[in-house]
Design a protein around this motif. Structure first.
Motif, short mmCIF file in Angstrom:
data_model
loop_
_atom_site.label_atom_id
_atom_site.label_comp_id
_atom_site.label_asym_id
_atom_site.label_seq_id
_atom_site.Cartn_x
_atom_site.Cartn_y
_atom_site.Cartn_z
N UNK A 23 -37.20 48.08 3.80
CA UNK A 23 -35.99 48.84 4.14
C UNK A 23 -35.25 48.22 5.32
N UNK A 24 -36.00 47.60 6.24
CA UNK A 24 -35.32 46.99 7.38
C UNK A 24 -34.40 45.85 6.96
N UNK A 25 -34.75 45.14 5.89
CA UNK A 25 -33.95 44.01 5.44
C UNK A 25 -32.56 44.41 4.99
N UNK A 26 -32.40 45.68 4.59
CA UNK A 26 -31.08 46.16 4.14
C UNK A 26 -30.64 47.40 4.92
N UNK A 27 -31.15 47.54 6.15
CA UNK A 27 -30.87 48.77 6.91
C UNK A 27 -29.38 48.97 7.15
N UNK A 28 -28.64 47.88 7.38
CA UNK A 28 -27.21 48.01 7.67
C UNK A 28 -26.39 48.36 6.44
N UNK A 29 -26.98 48.18 5.24
CA UNK A 29 -26.27 48.50 4.00
C UNK A 29 -27.10 49.48 3.15
N UNK A 30 -27.90 50.29 3.83
CA UNK A 30 -28.88 51.15 3.15
C UNK A 30 -28.25 52.04 2.08
N UNK A 31 -27.10 52.61 2.37
CA UNK A 31 -26.49 53.55 1.42
C UNK A 31 -25.96 52.85 0.17
N UNK A 32 -25.91 51.52 0.18
CA UNK A 32 -25.41 50.75 -0.96
C UNK A 32 -26.54 50.27 -1.88
N UNK A 33 -27.77 50.53 -1.52
CA UNK A 33 -28.89 50.00 -2.30
C UNK A 33 -29.33 51.02 -3.35
N UNK A 34 -29.55 50.55 -4.57
CA UNK A 34 -30.02 51.39 -5.67
C UNK A 34 -31.51 51.14 -5.87
N UNK A 35 -32.31 52.18 -5.64
CA UNK A 35 -33.76 52.07 -5.81
C UNK A 35 -34.15 52.44 -7.24
N UNK A 36 -35.20 51.82 -7.74
CA UNK A 36 -35.71 52.13 -9.08
C UNK A 36 -37.13 51.61 -9.18
N UNK A 37 -37.86 52.12 -10.17
CA UNK A 37 -39.21 51.64 -10.49
C UNK A 37 -39.28 51.06 -11.89
N UNK A 38 -38.32 51.42 -12.73
CA UNK A 38 -38.26 50.88 -14.09
C UNK A 38 -36.80 50.70 -14.50
N UNK A 39 -36.55 49.72 -15.34
CA UNK A 39 -35.32 49.61 -16.11
C UNK A 39 -35.60 48.70 -17.30
N UNK A 40 -34.59 48.38 -18.09
CA UNK A 40 -34.83 47.63 -19.33
C UNK A 40 -35.34 46.21 -19.08
N UNK A 41 -35.12 45.68 -17.88
CA UNK A 41 -35.56 44.32 -17.57
C UNK A 41 -37.00 44.26 -17.08
#
Length: 554
Positions: free
Chosen positions: A333-351
Motif C-alpha cells: 500500500x505504501x507504494x501507491x499511497x499518494x494515489x490510493x483512491x485510484x487503485x482497484x483491488x481484486x483477488x480474481x478476474x478473467x486473467x
C-alpha cells in the motif's frame, strides 16, 4: 458515499445453464448465456451482493467460429480465432454487439440498450470493455457512423509505419505464423502484407503464444525507429477511437475498462479522455496498467482507476500461499499511497487463476483474510469475479483454454457454481463462503470508517512476539467520526489469540479518545468492554483463515 464494488461477469458464461461442457464444443452443443439472462430479478440478486457496478465483459462483437453470415455478419477464418467462441479482445466491429449474446440476433443492439436500462433501474452502473490496442485480424465494421471510414481503409501498406496508417505492416511479406493457417478449412488464411500482431510482435511470424488472432493499432508511435511518437498532426487512429468511446457513452455506458491501456501512448489518453469527459463528465475510466512506473502518468492522463495487480494483488496472493509475510502488505500500500483512491483491488478476474484452483490456494477460505484486507484497507474500489464468492475452482479443461485454473474466455462453457446456485444446489461450504463475502462487503459499504474514513497501519508497533505473528497476521485501524474499527486478518491455519498494540501516534493522528468503550465484533455480533490508552494493547481472537473486525464507538 458507498464503497464501490465492481462485479465482473462474462454474459457468454454467466447465464448459461447448459451443463454438457464438451471440450471445444460449439454453441449448439454447450450453449451460451444471453444479455437477457440479466433479468430485473437477476439484477436484484446481484445488487444484494453489494454490487454497485457490473462489468459486462465481452459484449462488443469479436471474432468467433460461429457462423452468422445468414445475418450479414462476415464469417471469420478459424485459423486466426482462439477457441470456438473466440477471444472477446479480438474485436471484429467496435460498433456492434456480439450476436452470441442475443436472443434475436437482428435486435442485438436493442437487447444491449435494454440491459443498460435494466441495470440502471436496479441501482447499478454499467461497465464495458474498451479495447484500444488491437483488433481481430479480419476486422470490418458494418455499423460505423456515416462518414466515418473503417480502420485501415486509407492505409498505405507499403509503409511499415506511417502516422497516417491505422495498422503496422511488414511490406512484401505474407503472414507466416508458427501454427496451422488452415484451421480446418480447405483454404488457408492469407494476409499480404502481414500486419503487426497485437502484443507488439512486429514481424510476419507470430507464434502460438502471441496474440496472433489480433493486429496492433497504430497511434502514431514508430516502433520500427525505437518508439518515437509522431502526434502532430493528430493521428487518424486517435479520432476513430475517441468516436468509439463517444458512441458507447451515448448508449448510457457509465464506465470503460480499458484493455492493456499501457500499450497505448498516454498522449492519446490525455487528448481523448479530456474530450470524452467534456461530453460525459460522470464517466469512469479504468485502466489495465501493469507497470507501476506508469501509474501516475496514466492517472494524470485522465484515468480514474488502475488495476493494482503487480502491487497489492501479487502481494496478497504470495501471503495467502505462504510465500511472503503478511507484513509485506504494508509495502504494497505504501507504494501507491499518494494515489490510493485510484487503485482497484481484486483477488480474481478473467486473467488470473481462481483462488480455489490447484494453481493458487486450492481452498477459497484461505483467501478470506486477503478479501478482508482488499475490502477494508483503504477507500478505493474492489472487484469481484463471477463465481468467486462461491469458490469456483476454474479447473475445467474447456478447449482452447486448458486446465490452467482460469475460467475460459475462449470457449462456450458454463460455470458450475453459478449453475448450482441458480438451482439451489450449493454445498454448505459454498453457502458459508458466500455469506462471508456478503458480510465483509456489507461492512465495507455500511461502515463509514471504511468507505470514507482514515487509515492507520499498526504493523510497525506489532513485531513478532508471543502474542503476535507478523508473518501470518496483519492489523490496521480505520476511523470516521466517533467510529473506530480495528481489523485483524489471520492468514494462518490456526486460530490466533493476539494482543494488538495501538501507539500514541495513532491516537493523535486519528483523534482517538482514551478511556473505556464498548467493542462489537461485526462478524459475530459479540460485544465486550475495552479500554483504550496510548501505547496500550487490545486482545483479539481471530479464526483460522479469518478476520476479526472490532467496532469501537468512541
Amino acid at each position: 458515499m458507498k464503497k464501490t464494488v465492481i462485479y465482473q461477469v462474462l454474459p457468454r458464461l454467466y447465464g448459461n445453464r447448459n451443463t454438457t461442457r464438451k471440450p471445444n464444443g460449439t454453441i449448439g452443443e454447450n450453449g451460451c448465456g444471453k444479455l437477457n439472462d440479466f433479468s430485473s430479478a437477476e439484477l436484484k440478486e446481484i445488487k444484494k451482493k453489494g454490487v454497485t457496478h457490473i462489468w459486462y465483459t465481452g459484449v462488443i462483437r469479436h471474432a468467433s467460429k460461429t457462423d452468422y453470415s445468414a445475418y450479414g455478419i462476415p464469417r471469420q477464418h478459424p485459423a486466426v480465432i482462439k477457441g470456438q467462441a473466440g477471444s472477446p479482445y479480438a474485436i471484429a466491429d467496435y460498433y456492434d454487439i456480439d450476436p452470441d449474446l442475443a436472443v434475436d440476433v437482428e435486435k442485438r443492439m436493442e437487447e444491449f440498450e435494454a440491459l443498460v436500462s435494466r441495470t440502471h433501474k436496479a441501482g447499478m452502473k454499467v461497465i464495458i470493455d474498451f479495447v484500444p490496442n488491437h483488433v481481430a485480424r479480419q476486422y470490418k465494421s458494418l455499423f460505423q457512423p456515416k462518414g466515418v471510414k473503417g480502420l485501415g481503409d486509407d492505409d498505405d501498406p507499403q509503409h511499415g509505419f506511417s502516422p497516417k496508417n491505422n495498422f503496422y505492416y511488414c511490406p512484401g511479406e505474407q503472414l507466416s505464423p508458427y501454427f496451422d493457417i488452415f484451421g480446418g478449412e480447405e483454404e488457408p488464411y492469407v494476409e499480404i502484407p502481414a500486419k503487426a500482431t497485437g502484443n507488439d510482435h512486429f514481424d510476419s511470424r507470430p507464434g502460438r503464444n502471441d496474440w496472433y488472432e489480433t493486429v496492433k493499432l497504430n497511434y502514431g508511435v514508430d516502433y520500427y525507429a525505437g518508439g518515437i511518437g509522431l502526434f502532430d498532426p493528430i493521428p487518424d487512429t486517435w479520432q476513430k477511437m475517441l468516436d468509439i468511446m463517444l458512441f458507447w457513452a451515448s448508449k448510457g455506458v457509465d464506465a470503460f475498462r480499458c484493455d492493456m491501456a499501457e500499450m497505448v501512448p498516454s498522449a492519446f489518453w490525455s487528448w481523448a479522455l479530456s474530450r470524452l469527459k467534456s461530453d460525459y463528465p460522470e464517466i469512469t475510466i479504468i485502466g489495465e496498467v501493469y507497470n507501476p512506473s506508469l501509474y501516475r502518468s496514466y492517472i494524470a492522463s485522465g484515468f480514474d482507476l488502475l488495476y493494482d495487480k503487480v502491487g497489492m494483488y501479487d502481494t496478497l496472493r504470495a501471503v495467502v500461499c505462504g510465500y511472503a509475510s503478511a507484513s509485506s502488505i504494508t509495502g504494497a500500500w505504501q507504494a501507491t499511497d499518494d494515489i490510493a483512491d485510484h487503485m482497484l483491488y481484486f483477488l480474481e478476474n478473467h486473467d488470473e487463476q481462481r483462488i480455489a484452483s490447484d494453481f493458487f490456494a486450492g481452498c477459497p477460505f484461505k483467501a478470506v483474510p486477503a478479501l478482508a484486507v482488499s475490502l477494508m484497507l483503504r477507500r478505493n474500489p474492489f472487484m469481484l469475479f463471477e463465481g468467486e464468492d462461491y469458490g469456483e475452482r476454474g479447473m475445467d479443461a474447456e478447449g482452447f483454454s486448458g486446465r490452467d485454473g482460469r475460467t475460459t474466455i475462449f470457449d462456450y462453457w458454463s460455470i458450475d457454481t453459478l449453475c448450482r446456485a441458480a438451482s439451489g444446489n450449493l454445498s454448505d461450504d459454498e453457502k458459508r463462503l458466500a455469506d462471508i463475502h456478503s458480510k465483509l462487503i456489507s461492512i465495507a459499504q455500511n461502515e463509514k470508517a471504511v468507505s470514507e474514513g482514515e487509515f492507520f497501519d499498526l504493523m510497525y508497533v506489532n513485531p513478532a512476539s508471543a502474542t503476535f505473528n507478523p508473518y501470518r497476521q496483519y492489523t490496521f485501524l480505520r476511523k470516521a467520526g466517533n467510529s473506530l474499527l480495528l481489523v485483524v486478518a489471520n492468514f494462518d491455519d490456526k486460530e490466533a489469540n493476539v494482543s494488538i498494540t495501538i501507539p500514541a501516534h495513532a491516537f493523535d493522528y486519528l483523534n482517538i479518545s482514551e478511556g473505556s468503550h464498548k467493542a462489537t465484533e461485526l462478524l459475530t455480533g459479540i460485544a465486550s468492554p475495552v479500554t483504550l490508552c496510548k501505547d496500550g494493547s487490545l486482545p483479539a481472537s481471530v479464526p483460522a483463515y479469518g478476520v476479526a473486525v472490532y467496532k469501537i464507538t468512541l
